[in-house]
Design a protein around this motif. Structure first.
Motif, short mmCIF file in Angstrom:
data_model
loop_
_atom_site.label_atom_id
_atom_site.label_comp_id
_atom_site.label_asym_id
_atom_site.label_seq_id
_atom_site.Cartn_x
_atom_site.Cartn_y
_atom_site.Cartn_z
N GLN A 72 -28.18 8.97 13.49
CA GLN A 72 -26.46 8.93 14.10
C GLN A 72 -25.56 8.40 12.33
O GLN A 72 -25.25 8.28 13.02
N ARG A 73 -27.00 7.40 12.52
CA ARG A 73 -26.19 5.96 11.55
C ARG A 73 -26.99 6.80 10.31
O ARG A 73 -25.10 6.31 9.35
N GLU A 74 -27.28 7.85 9.46
CA GLU A 74 -27.50 8.25 8.35
C GLU A 74 -26.04 8.86 8.19
O GLU A 74 -25.18 8.67 7.26
N SER A 75 -25.25 9.61 9.13
CA SER A 75 -24.60 10.67 9.40
C SER A 75 -22.82 9.55 9.67
O SER A 75 -21.40 10.25 8.88
N LEU A 76 -23.03 7.94 10.46
CA LEU A 76 -22.05 7.55 10.19
C LEU A 76 -21.30 7.24 8.98
O LEU A 76 -22.28 6.36 7.92
N ASN A 77 -20.65 7.60 8.44
CA ASN A 77 -19.11 7.48 7.40
C ASN A 77 -20.54 7.33 5.91
O ASN A 77 -20.52 6.68 5.09
N ALA A 78 -20.86 8.33 5.24
CA ALA A 78 -22.08 8.53 4.99
C ALA A 78 -21.29 8.44 3.43
O ALA A 78 -21.28 8.10 2.27
N ALA A 79 -20.00 9.17 3.67
CA ALA A 79 -19.27 8.58 2.09
C ALA A 79 -18.81 7.58 1.88
O ALA A 79 -19.41 7.05 0.23
N GLY A 80 -18.35 6.97 2.45
CA GLY A 80 -18.59 4.79 2.34
C GLY A 80 -19.90 4.63 1.44
O GLY A 80 -19.56 3.35 1.34
N LYS A 81 -21.09 4.67 2.40
CA LYS A 81 -22.17 4.25 2.20
C LYS A 81 -23.02 4.13 1.26
O LYS A 81 -23.06 4.21 -0.16
N ALA A 82 -22.33 6.07 0.34
CA ALA A 82 -22.88 6.79 -1.15
C ALA A 82 -22.06 5.92 -1.80
O ALA A 82 -22.59 5.54 -2.64
N ALA A 83 -21.29 5.20 -1.63
CA ALA A 83 -19.61 4.61 -2.76
C ALA A 83 -20.71 3.49 -2.49
O ALA A 83 -20.47 2.76 -3.68
N ILE A 84 -21.21 2.72 -1.67
CA ILE A 84 -21.40 1.48 -1.91
C ILE A 84 -22.36 1.69 -2.25
O ILE A 84 -22.64 0.28 -2.72
N ALA A 85 -23.51 2.74 -2.22
CA ALA A 85 -24.86 2.51 -2.86
C ALA A 85 -24.43 2.75 -4.91
O ALA A 85 -24.84 2.35 -5.22
N ARG A 86 -23.53 3.63 -4.93
CA ARG A 86 -23.36 3.88 -6.15
C ARG A 86 -22.89 2.85 -6.75
O ARG A 86 -23.32 2.13 -8.09
N ALA A 87 -22.07 1.57 -6.13
CA ALA A 87 -21.34 0.39 -6.55
C ALA A 87 -22.45 -0.84 -6.69
O ALA A 87 -22.16 -0.92 -7.93
N VAL A 88 -23.32 -0.68 -5.56
CA VAL A 88 -24.70 -1.01 -5.66
C VAL A 88 -25.72 -1.29 -6.60
O VAL A 88 -25.80 -1.77 -8.26
N ALA A 89 -26.27 0.29 -7.58
CA ALA A 89 -26.55 1.16 -8.36
C ALA A 89 -25.86 0.36 -9.67
O ALA A 89 -27.03 0.03 -10.53
N GLY A 90 -24.84 0.61 -10.04
CA GLY A 90 -24.51 0.16 -11.03
C GLY A 90 -23.97 -1.07 -11.63
O GLY A 90 -24.19 -1.86 -13.04
N GLN A 91 -24.60 -2.35 -10.17
CA GLN A 91 -24.79 -3.47 -10.81
C GLN A 91 -26.15 -4.08 -11.16
O GLN A 91 -26.72 -5.26 -11.89
N VAL A 92 -26.84 -3.19 -10.73
CA VAL A 92 -28.43 -3.69 -10.49
C VAL A 92 -28.94 -3.42 -12.36
O VAL A 92 -28.82 -2.39 -12.54
#
Length: 257
Positions: A72-92
């Motif tokens: 259930q947590r995987e589906s909650l705000n999946a788009a927001g989590k994907a955006a966060i993931a891209r932002a983090v990866a862009g800084q690593v």
């Protein structure tokens, strides 16, 4: 109350479940109704125990002692989590060492790191290990300990002892809730002990938390905001968090979907 008799309330409930949390204004725009109508529907759904209210909005009801299911947590705000993931990866940066802990947001970050090179990643999350094992330019080190079957997280004293061997450049951590006193909280004290060790063994600590985590209660204190260097989230944090973040010296990165 029989919620199923009102299609608008069913749609409202589904919108909140998908996003994890939403303001009254966002719900009014999404549903195409007045603020007064949304407030009335929210009150009825909250009275039925289907939603939890906070100042200015509503969220999926949560327990302070038990997290919701991993799927259930995987589906909650999946788009927001994907955006966060891209932002983090862009800084690593390439060629650095990381610790990545348990959580669906950190798993999204792992997917966003699949094209990085020269990474050395320590993790207590078997899902993260499985994802990053698909990157031949990434060395994955899996911590020992007890595997929690519901989400494949590895927890316990043995896990913390294993992580103490290392000092890494960046810790990428998730969290279950951030309360208005600035405390970062989670549900399982065994997981918290490992996360505290991760923080201690990292030169920088980056917290990835979508907007539904603000004002969400959980039983065990993991850390406080001054222990965090950067926060990655998908929406501007509500009050009083901007002041708390500024006072703690935490850089806040808001990811664009």
């Amino acid at each position: 109350m029989v919620v199923n008799s009102n299609p608008r309330q069913i749609k409202l409930l589904n919108v909140v479940r998908l996003r994890g949390a939403a303001t009254v204004e966002e719900l009014a725009d999404t549903l195409g109704v007045t603020l007064q109508t949304v407030r009335r529907d929210v009150q009825r759904l909250a009275d039925a125990g289907l939603l939890a209210r906070f100042h200015g909005g509503v969220q999926v009801p949560s327990s302070t002692v038990e997290n919701i299911a991993h799927q259930q947590r995987e589906s909650l705000n999946a788009a927001g989590k994907a955006a966060i993931a891209r932002a983090v990866a862009g800084q690593v940066p390439n060629g650095c060492s990381l610790v990545i802990n348990i959580g669906t947001t950190t798993e999204a970050i792992a997917r966003a790191l699949l094209h990085h090179t020269g990474l050395r990643v320590i993790t207590n999350n078997l899902n993260v290990a499985a994802i990053l094992s698909g990157n031949p330019q990434c060395e994955v080190i899996v911590a020992g300990g007890v595997v929690r079957t519901r989400d494949r997280g590895i927890i316990g004293e043995a896990t913390a002892d294993f992580i103490r061997q290392f000092k890494v450049d960046i810790a990428l951590i998730g969290i279950s809730g951030i309360e208005a006193d600035g405390s970062l909280r989670d549900f399982d004290y065994r997981e918290v002990k490992v996360a505290q060790t991760i923080i201690q063994q990292s030169r920088e600590v980056w917290l990835a938390a979508d907007h539904s985590k603000f004002n969400r209660p959980a039983m065990v204190e993991l850390a406080t905001l001054p222990q965090i260097d950067r926060l990655f989230t998908d929406r501007a944090p509500p009050e009083p968090f901007p002041t708390l973040l500024a006072d703690a010296g935490v850089r806040c990165d808001i990811a664009a979907e």
